[in-house]
Motif scaffolding. Structure first.
Motif, short mmCIF file in Angstrom:
data_model
loop_
_atom_site.label_atom_id
_atom_site.label_comp_id
_atom_site.label_asym_id
_atom_site.label_seq_id
_atom_site.Cartn_x
_atom_site.Cartn_y
_atom_site.Cartn_z
N MET A 173 0.85 -1.20 0.00
CA MET A 173 0.00 0.00 0.00
C MET A 173 0.88 1.25 0.00
O MET A 173 1.91 1.28 0.66
CB MET A 173 -0.93 -0.01 1.23
N ILE A 174 0.47 2.25 -0.76
CA ILE A 174 1.22 3.50 -0.81
C ILE A 174 1.13 4.21 0.55
O ILE A 174 0.05 4.30 1.15
CB ILE A 174 0.67 4.42 -1.91
N ASP A 175 2.25 4.68 1.04
CA ASP A 175 2.29 5.38 2.31
C ASP A 175 2.12 6.88 2.07
O ASP A 175 3.05 7.56 1.63
CB ASP A 175 3.62 5.11 3.03
N TYR A 176 0.92 7.39 2.35
CA TYR A 176 0.66 8.81 2.14
C TYR A 176 0.98 9.63 3.39
O TYR A 176 0.61 10.79 3.50
CB TYR A 176 -0.80 9.02 1.74
N ASN A 177 1.68 9.01 4.35
CA ASN A 177 2.11 9.74 5.53
C ASN A 177 3.54 10.27 5.37
O ASN A 177 4.05 10.95 6.24
CB ASN A 177 2.03 8.85 6.77
N GLU A 178 4.19 9.93 4.25
CA GLU A 178 5.55 10.41 4.02
C GLU A 178 5.55 11.91 3.73
O GLU A 178 4.60 12.44 3.14
CB GLU A 178 6.18 9.67 2.84
N LEU A 179 6.62 12.55 4.12
CA LEU A 179 6.81 13.95 3.77
C LEU A 179 7.11 14.06 2.29
O LEU A 179 7.61 13.12 1.66
CB LEU A 179 7.97 14.56 4.57
N ILE A 180 6.82 15.21 1.69
CA ILE A 180 7.08 15.39 0.27
C ILE A 180 8.58 15.30 -0.02
O ILE A 180 9.00 14.88 -1.11
CB ILE A 180 6.50 16.74 -0.23
N PHE A 181 9.41 15.61 0.97
CA PHE A 181 10.85 15.47 0.79
C PHE A 181 11.26 14.00 0.71
O PHE A 181 12.23 13.63 0.06
CB PHE A 181 11.60 16.15 1.96
N GLU A 182 10.49 13.15 1.41
CA GLU A 182 10.84 11.73 1.45
C GLU A 182 10.49 11.01 0.15
O GLU A 182 11.08 9.97 -0.17
CB GLU A 182 10.15 11.07 2.64
N ILE A 183 9.52 11.53 -0.60
CA ILE A 183 9.16 10.90 -1.87
C ILE A 183 9.91 11.55 -3.04
O ILE A 183 9.76 11.15 -4.19
CB ILE A 183 7.64 10.95 -2.13
N SER A 184 10.71 12.54 -2.72
CA SER A 184 11.47 13.26 -3.75
C SER A 184 12.56 12.37 -4.37
O SER A 184 13.21 11.59 -3.67
CB SER A 184 12.11 14.50 -3.13
N ARG A 185 12.72 12.51 -5.69
CA ARG A 185 13.79 11.82 -6.41
C ARG A 185 14.40 12.82 -7.40
O ARG A 185 13.68 13.56 -8.07
CB ARG A 185 13.27 10.61 -7.17
N PRO A 186 15.73 12.82 -7.54
CA PRO A 186 16.39 13.79 -8.43
C PRO A 186 15.87 13.70 -9.86
O PRO A 186 15.67 12.61 -10.41
CB PRO A 186 17.86 13.38 -8.35
N GLY A 187 15.60 14.86 -10.44
CA GLY A 187 15.21 14.92 -11.84
C GLY A 187 13.73 14.94 -12.11
O GLY A 187 13.31 15.22 -13.24
N ARG A 188 12.90 14.65 -11.13
CA ARG A 188 11.46 14.64 -11.36
C ARG A 188 10.92 16.08 -11.32
O ARG A 188 11.39 16.92 -10.56
CB ARG A 188 10.75 13.80 -10.29
N LYS A 189 9.90 16.34 -12.17
CA LYS A 189 9.30 17.66 -12.23
C LYS A 189 7.79 17.56 -12.27
O LYS A 189 7.24 16.62 -12.84
CB LYS A 189 9.79 18.41 -13.49
N ALA A 190 7.14 18.53 -11.64
CA ALA A 190 5.67 18.57 -11.64
C ALA A 190 5.15 19.63 -12.59
O ALA A 190 3.95 19.84 -12.69
CB ALA A 190 5.15 18.84 -10.24
N ALA A 191 6.05 20.31 -13.29
CA ALA A 191 5.64 21.37 -14.22
C ALA A 191 6.65 21.49 -15.33
O ALA A 191 7.83 21.18 -15.15
CB ALA A 191 5.48 22.70 -13.49
N SER A 192 6.19 21.92 -16.48
CA SER A 192 7.07 22.17 -17.62
C SER A 192 6.78 23.57 -18.14
O SER A 192 5.75 23.82 -18.76
CB SER A 192 6.83 21.13 -18.73
N LEU A 193 7.68 24.50 -17.83
CA LEU A 193 7.47 25.90 -18.17
C LEU A 193 8.26 26.26 -19.42
O LEU A 193 9.37 25.74 -19.64
CB LEU A 193 7.89 26.80 -17.01
N PRO A 194 7.74 27.14 -20.26
CA PRO A 194 8.49 27.58 -21.43
C PRO A 194 9.70 28.39 -21.02
O PRO A 194 9.74 28.97 -19.92
CB PRO A 194 7.48 28.44 -22.19
N GLU A 195 10.70 28.40 -21.87
CA GLU A 195 11.88 29.18 -21.57
C GLU A 195 11.54 30.67 -21.52
O GLU A 195 10.72 31.16 -22.29
CB GLU A 195 12.96 28.94 -22.63
N SER A 196 12.19 31.37 -20.60
CA SER A 196 11.94 32.80 -20.46
C SER A 196 12.50 33.57 -21.65
O SER A 196 13.61 33.27 -22.12
CB SER A 196 12.57 33.32 -19.17
#
Length: 489
Positions: free
Chosen positions: A1-24
């Motif tokens: 079962m997925i543990d939704y009690n983890e902190l957002i820092f604990e589920i963090s992995r290098p390189g993952r992104k939640a947004a894709s913004l255009p270049e400025s």
């Protein structure tokens, strides 16, 4: 079962992104040279790196852990946590209200000023006061503003130096003596009598020409109406003092009487309680202060006035206590309160107090055989139980409150008022159904039986929450609010 009690820092992995913004397309400019060297970060900030689904699931899980009036019964005595009609939110979010700016010229915000002016007029009728300011940000600031008005009044009459005392009942909200102290007064506590109301004999012992005024909540924090209020008013006014009304419990008397009829000179209101707007977590709030006509010159500035066909902000009041908040109050809360008052109307507001009082007395009657009731007379909108029966069996009121969490209820206020041992303060409000009240009573009765039969079940509660019992002293003294991946879990 997925543990939704983890902190957002604990589920963090290098390189993952939640947004894709255009270049400025704007040239970057370094501001580092404008900052002192010791303020410039030497290594990148350790921000969490998660995918968009992870982000959404994480914050959705957090929101599901949060408790609010929209997803459960919230019988928090003294704080009036009642359902907030969603029409209030719809109106507050109208672009003409939500998108205005406090620096706009008054000619461009006439609609907002008209709403606040009409809210002032409504609140004057509801309280019986002659003049009112919406400027204070919340109840405690409304108290302080009222006390500063009182102070200026006595100073203007040449009695500022000798009117040094504020009388406060021992059943008062904690903000009353705090506000009086911050305003520069000496606080004198007046004991309650056996009936839970102001002891007139004790009051008379402390009145004199050094008394600036009396702060009083009616009904008081025990949920009891001060039946001697007219006599109290005569006593205070007889020595030249003023009577201050703490409006925290105004929802118990809406449409039935007013602070003015009782003899009060100054009133503060909690719009975020009486008139349903959501509060908690430090805000939002609104604490208007109203006064009788002889105190009107001292109200905060600017004042909202109607001059012919235009609404203006008038600061030409030389005796005013001045501005007590930047800009003009918490406008969004005022919009919600105005909407509530106008949708309810006089008949609806009258029904609010009737239902609140009925619900409180109904619950009190159901629970009286199982818990000590602080006072046996009819209450108003709230009442106080005592866990003395349970304390004799080794279970404290705090344990009972923790056990309530297992059944999905927010616990009532505990250990307040301070004059009731093992207090549990319950306010059902007018918005709950009989079925909800019955279910809550059944749960509290069940807990009382557990205390007698299986006390360990209550002493070890809560059993179902993500966080169990904690060392509250350690949590207060060694509070950790920053994540460090090197810390031990």
């Amino acid at each position: 079962m997925i543990d939704y009690n983890e902190l957002i820092f604990e589920i963090s992995r290098p390189g993952r992104k939640a947004a894709s913004l255009p270049e400025s397309d704007v040239a970057s400019v370094s501001l580092l040279k404008k900052f002192p060297e010791h303020l410039i970060r030497k290594i990148p900030a350790e921000l969490p790196e998660v995918s968009e689904p992870q982000l959404m699931r994480h914050y959705t899980a957090l929101s599901n852990k949060n408790f609010g009036v929209d997803n459960g019964f919230y019988p928090l005595g003294s704080c009036t946590m009642k359902y907030n009609p969603k029409i209030n939110e719809d109106v507050a979010r109208l672009p003409g209200f939500a998108n205005i700016h406090p620096f706009q010229p008054v000619q461009t915000v006439q609609g907002a000023l008209e709403l606040m002016y009409e809210l002032q007029e409504d609140l004057k009728i509801i309280t019986g006061m002659d003049a009112l300011s919406l400027q204070p940000a919340a109840g405690a600031q409304g108290e302080w503003a009222g006390l500063m008005i009182m102070k200026l009044f006595h100073k203007q009459n040449g009695e500022g130096k000798k009117r040094t005392k504020i009388l406060v009942p021992d059943s008062a909200h904690g903000t009353n003596p705090s506000s009086a102290f911050i305003a520069g007064f000496d606080v004198v506590e007046i004991p309650s009598n056996a009936s839970g109301t102001v002891d007139l004999a004790e009051l008379k012992k402390h009145v004199g020409t050094d008394v600036a005024g009396l702060m009083l909540t009616n009904p008081n924090t025990l949920g009891l109406f001060e039946k001697d209020i007219v006599e109290i008013s005569k006593i205070i006014h007889g020595v030249g003092g003023l009577l201050y009304y703490d409006g925290a419990n105004l929802n118990a008397i809406l449409g039935k009487t007013t602070p003015a009829v009782m003899g009060f000179d100054i009133v503060h209101l909690n719009l975020h309680k009486t008139f349903s707007t959501p509060h908690g977590g430090g805000g939002p709030g609104s604490g208007p202060v109203g006064v009788k006509s002889f105190l009107a010159p001292y109200l905060p500035i600017p004042r909202i006035e109607k001059q012919e066909d235009e609404y203006v902000l008038n600061s030409e009041f030389p005796l005013s206590v001045g501005r007590v908040k930047g800009y003009f109050g918490n406008f969004g809360v005022n919009v919600r309160a105005y909407t509530y008052i106008r949708t309810m109307g006089p008949i609806g507001l009258n029904q609010v107090s009737e239902s609140a009082v009925l619900h409180a007395n109904y619950l009190r009657k159901l629970l009286a055989p199982y818990y000590n009731v602080s006072h046996t007379q009819f209450c108003k909108h709230e009442f106080v139980l005592s866990g003395l029966k349970q304390k004799k069996l080794g279970v404290r009121t705090m344990d009972i409150a923790k056990r309530l969490l297992d059944f999905g209820y927010y616990a009532p206020t505990v250990y307040f008022p301070l004059i009731v041992e093992e207090a549990m303060m319950i306010e059902p409000t007018e918005t709950e159904t009989k079925e909800t009240l019955d279910a809550f009573a059944k749960t509290l009765i069940g807990i009382a039986k557990e205390v007698e039969q299986t006390p360990a079940t209550v002493l070890e509660a809560p059993h179902t929450t993500p966080v169990r019992r904690m060392d509250e002293v350690k949590a207060a003294r060694k509070l950790v609010v920053r994540y460090n991946k090197n810390d031990e879990k």
